[in-house]
Scaffold this active site. Structure first.
Site, PDB file in Angstrom:
ATOM      1  N   ARG A 274     -67.046  30.593 -38.991  1.00 19.67           N
ATOM      2  CA  ARG A 274     -67.381  29.451 -39.837  1.00 19.67           C
ATOM      3  C   ARG A 274     -67.234  29.869 -41.298  1.00 19.67           C
ATOM      4  O   ARG A 274     -67.261  31.059 -41.628  1.00 19.67           O
ATOM      5  CB  ARG A 274     -68.811  28.988 -39.562  1.00 19.67           C
ATOM      6  CG  ARG A 274     -69.060  28.564 -38.122  1.00 19.67           C
ATOM      7  CD  ARG A 274     -70.526  28.239 -37.888  1.00 19.67           C
ATOM      8  NE  ARG A 274     -70.775  27.795 -36.510  1.00 19.67           N
ATOM      9  CZ  ARG A 274     -71.073  28.624 -35.512  1.00 19.67           C
ATOM     10  NH1 ARG A 274     -71.162  29.932 -35.727  1.00 19.67           N
ATOM     11  NH2 ARG A 274     -71.286  28.150 -34.287  1.00 19.67           N
TER      12      ARG A 274
ATOM     13  N   LYS B 234     -74.955  31.013 -36.515  1.00 20.93           N
ATOM     14  CA  LYS B 234     -75.711  29.819 -36.152  1.00 20.93           C
ATOM     15  C   LYS B 234     -76.695  30.152 -35.041  1.00 20.93           C
ATOM     16  O   LYS B 234     -76.355  30.800 -34.064  1.00 20.93           O
ATOM     17  CB  LYS B 234     -74.744  28.721 -35.684  1.00 20.93           C
ATOM     18  CG  LYS B 234     -75.372  27.350 -35.611  1.00 20.93           C
ATOM     19  CD  LYS B 234     -74.316  26.291 -35.376  1.00 20.93           C
ATOM     20  CE  LYS B 234     -74.915  24.893 -35.388  1.00 20.93           C
ATOM     21  NZ  LYS B 234     -73.887  23.860 -35.196  1.00 20.93           N
TER      22      LYS B 234
ATOM     23  N   HIS C 130     -63.113  24.035 -41.798  1.00 20.90           N
ATOM     24  CA  HIS C 130     -63.539  24.137 -40.399  1.00 20.90           C
ATOM     25  C   HIS C 130     -62.384  23.899 -39.433  1.00 20.90           C
ATOM     26  O   HIS C 130     -62.447  24.312 -38.265  1.00 20.90           O
ATOM     27  CB  HIS C 130     -64.661  23.128 -40.122  1.00 20.90           C
ATOM     28  CG  HIS C 130     -65.562  23.535 -38.999  1.00 20.90           C
ATOM     29  ND1 HIS C 130     -66.389  24.645 -39.056  1.00 20.90           N
ATOM     30  CD2 HIS C 130     -65.758  22.990 -37.765  1.00 20.90           C
ATOM     31  CE1 HIS C 130     -67.058  24.758 -37.928  1.00 20.90           C
ATOM     32  NE2 HIS C 130     -66.689  23.772 -37.123  1.00 20.90           N
TER      33      HIS C 130
ATOM     34  N   ARG D 281     -61.087  26.972 -37.703  1.00 19.99           N
ATOM     35  CA  ARG D 281     -61.872  27.410 -36.543  1.00 19.99           C
ATOM     36  C   ARG D 281     -61.423  26.646 -35.296  1.00 19.99           C
ATOM     37  O   ARG D 281     -61.238  27.246 -34.234  1.00 19.99           O
ATOM     38  CB  ARG D 281     -63.356  27.180 -36.831  1.00 19.99           C
ATOM     39  CG  ARG D 281     -64.311  27.540 -35.694  1.00 19.99           C
ATOM     40  CD  ARG D 281     -65.743  27.405 -36.209  1.00 19.99           C
ATOM     41  NE  ARG D 281     -66.731  27.369 -35.139  1.00 19.99           N
ATOM     42  CZ  ARG D 281     -67.283  28.452 -34.577  1.00 19.99           C
ATOM     43  NH1 ARG D 281     -66.904  29.651 -34.956  1.00 19.99           N
ATOM     44  NH2 ARG D 281     -68.203  28.323 -33.639  1.00 19.99           N
TER      45      ARG D 281
ATOM     46  N   HIS E 230     -70.678  30.129 -29.358  1.00 20.80           N
ATOM     47  CA  HIS E 230     -71.286  28.943 -28.752  1.00 20.80           C
ATOM     48  C   HIS E 230     -72.310  29.351 -27.697  1.00 20.80           C
ATOM     49  O   HIS E 230     -72.039  30.213 -26.867  1.00 20.80           O
ATOM     50  CB  HIS E 230     -70.222  28.058 -28.103  1.00 20.80           C
ATOM     51  CG  HIS E 230     -69.341  27.351 -29.076  1.00 20.80           C
ATOM     52  ND1 HIS E 230     -68.107  26.825 -28.741  1.00 20.80           N
ATOM     53  CD2 HIS E 230     -69.519  27.063 -30.396  1.00 20.80           C
ATOM     54  CE1 HIS E 230     -67.572  26.256 -29.814  1.00 20.80           C
ATOM     55  NE2 HIS E 230     -68.396  26.392 -30.819  1.00 20.80           N
TER      56      HIS E 230
ATOM     57  N   TYR F 108     -62.169  21.918 -26.731  1.00 24.74           N
ATOM     58  CA  TYR F 108     -60.824  22.347 -27.127  1.00 24.74           C
ATOM     59  C   TYR F 108     -59.806  22.211 -25.997  1.00 24.74           C
ATOM     60  O   TYR F 108     -58.604  22.245 -26.240  1.00 24.74           O
ATOM     61  CB  TYR F 108     -60.863  23.788 -27.644  1.00 24.74           C
ATOM     62  CG  TYR F 108     -61.729  23.930 -28.859  1.00 24.74           C
ATOM     63  CD1 TYR F 108     -61.348  23.368 -30.081  1.00 24.74           C
ATOM     64  CD2 TYR F 108     -62.951  24.590 -28.802  1.00 24.74           C
ATOM     65  CE1 TYR F 108     -62.157  23.464 -31.196  1.00 24.74           C
ATOM     66  CE2 TYR F 108     -63.759  24.699 -29.915  1.00 24.74           C
ATOM     67  CZ  TYR F 108     -63.364  24.131 -31.104  1.00 24.74           C
ATOM     68  OH  TYR F 108     -64.169  24.216 -32.211  1.00 24.74           O
TER      69      TYR F 108
END
Length: 413
Positions: free
Chosen positions: A221, A246, A352, A355, A378, A387
């Site tokens: 990120r 995150k 972004h 990414r 994630h 994706y």
């Protein structure tokens, strides 16, 4: 120190610095929600609302540059009542911050939650004990209807409010049965082709180019790239450690081998900057909480310096202290937007997007979903699965029935 506050029109009032001003004062204005910069008249425009006025006055008061008078205008004062309200609000935010720190929330989350709670409490000039579900729903509704925020932003505000009522006001939020939860709209992410990625990068220069190459080359990120420190790069193992990503989680990503010579040369330039800062009597960077007693000494060590430091040192006008933070996100965001335009790309691409492109291109190359999930950080593989909707074997590989009728393809459908 002069600040000139004047009416501008029905919707805004203006703020100007007629004489000498500093970064602290400038940030007091920048931190007012929905403020705008009028480049023609070189003035700041603040929404003509009680909440915005209160926010501006409180921000100016917090700078310590003023006592009773909040600005150069003789008609603008911070009253005793406003001081009391400000101190009461600050105590609430302090309690919120302490509760978040105790639960090991990230700095960005603390900043975000503090912003929403400040905005909420400024909106309702009432005893904090009397606030509850009704005010929460009104606040969230105004965010959606008047401010047109996204569902994710609205839910972030809700999360902040629920945390505040649960951990600072000590209310049973299980009784808040009717609070508004915004429904997320599932959208396919914007993805650039490899050729488009190369074209955008070709329109960038210097550290901006290097930072974007890292965005695409690692899938990090934007804030993760900018928060990198020298010690996070391991050239022997070809790895980069992403710290406090995150959710407060650390992870490792690959270090693109093609960037190693560039990064080593860049680090030499950062070392020159750091040595100059040390020679001038500075050179310390901010470290994370909990670094222990040696943090003051460690803050000046080269390994803890930012990989992408600011061009100029910040200066605290009151103490005279100087230092550097990493470059601001907006600098890279503007550079990428400009590069996308210059490359002639009409997709709504941003930082972004690199990414998204990283993840999609890995899946196209045959890497498994679990590997990509780990690299992206994630928690749930379902987040990564989005994706799979934009892979080459997706919609564009299916032959339309219309092509079979009009002869647009030799194959059968």
């Amino acid at each position: 120190m002069d600040v000139l506050i004047k009416p501008f029109n029905d919707d805004f009032f203006s703020v100007n610095f007629p004489g000498k001003f500093n970064e602290v004062l400038l940030n007091a204005v920048r931190n007012v929600p929905d403020r705008r910069w009028n480049n023609e008249q070189k003035i700041w425009l603040i929404p003509n609302s009680e909440a915005a006025k209160q926010a501006l006055l409180e921000n100016l008061y917090e700078t310590g540059e003023f006592s009773d008078k909040a600005a150069g205008s003789e008609n603008v004062y911070i009253s005793e009542k406003q001081k009391e309200e400000h101190e009461k609000l600050q105590n609430e935010i302090k309690s919120l911050s302490e509760a978040l720190q105790a639960k090991h929330y990230s700095i960005r989350t603390i900043e975000s939650y503090s912003f929403w709670i400040k905005d909420f409490l400024r909106t309702y000039h009432a005893d904090f004990e009397s606030l509850g579900q009704k005010e929460i729903n009104e606040f969230l509704t105004n965010l959606a209807v008047k401010d047109h925020v996204s569902a994710s932003t609205q839910n972030q505000a809700l999360a902040a409010l629920l945390f505040y009522f649960r951990n600072v006001r000590h209310k049973d939020t299980d009784n808040f049965k009717e609070v508004i939860h915004a429904k997320h709209k599932r959208r396919v992410p914007v993805v650039l082709t490899k050729e488009e990625v190369a074209s955008v990068i070709a329109h960038l220069e210097g550290i901006k180019k290097l930072a974007v190459e890292l965005l695409y080359g690692t899938g990090m990120r934007l804030n993760e790239v900018l928060a990198l420190r020298i010690l996070d790069l391991d050239f022997d193992r070809n790895e980069i450690t992403v710290r406090f990503g995150k959710g407060g989680k650390d992870r490792r990503v690959m270090l693109p081998k093609s960037l190693i010579p560039k990064l080593k040369e860049h680090i030499k330039e950062v070392k020159i900057i750091h040595d100059k800062d040390l020679a001038d009597g500075w050179g310390a960077v901010q470290l994370r909480d909990g670094m222990g007693k040696r943090s003051e000494q460690m803050a000046k060590e080269f390994r803890w310096q930012w990989l992408f430091p600011q061009k100029n040192r910040w200066i605290n006008e009151k103490t005279g202290q100087q230092g550097r933070h990493h470059i601001d996100e907006s600098i890279l965001q503007k550079a990428v937007k400009s590069a996308v335009r210059e490359a002639g790309i009409i997709k709504n691409a941003s930082c972004h997007t690199f990414r998204h492109s990283f993840a999609t291109h890995l899946l196209e190359s045959g890497y498994d979903l679990r590997t990509v999930q780990e690299l992206l950080g994630h928690s749930d593989v379902r987040t990564t699965m989005i994706y799979t909707h934009v892979l080459n074997r997706g919609a564009k590989e299916i032959v339309s029935p219309l092509d079979g009728i009009l002869g647009g393809t030799d194959g059968e459908f």
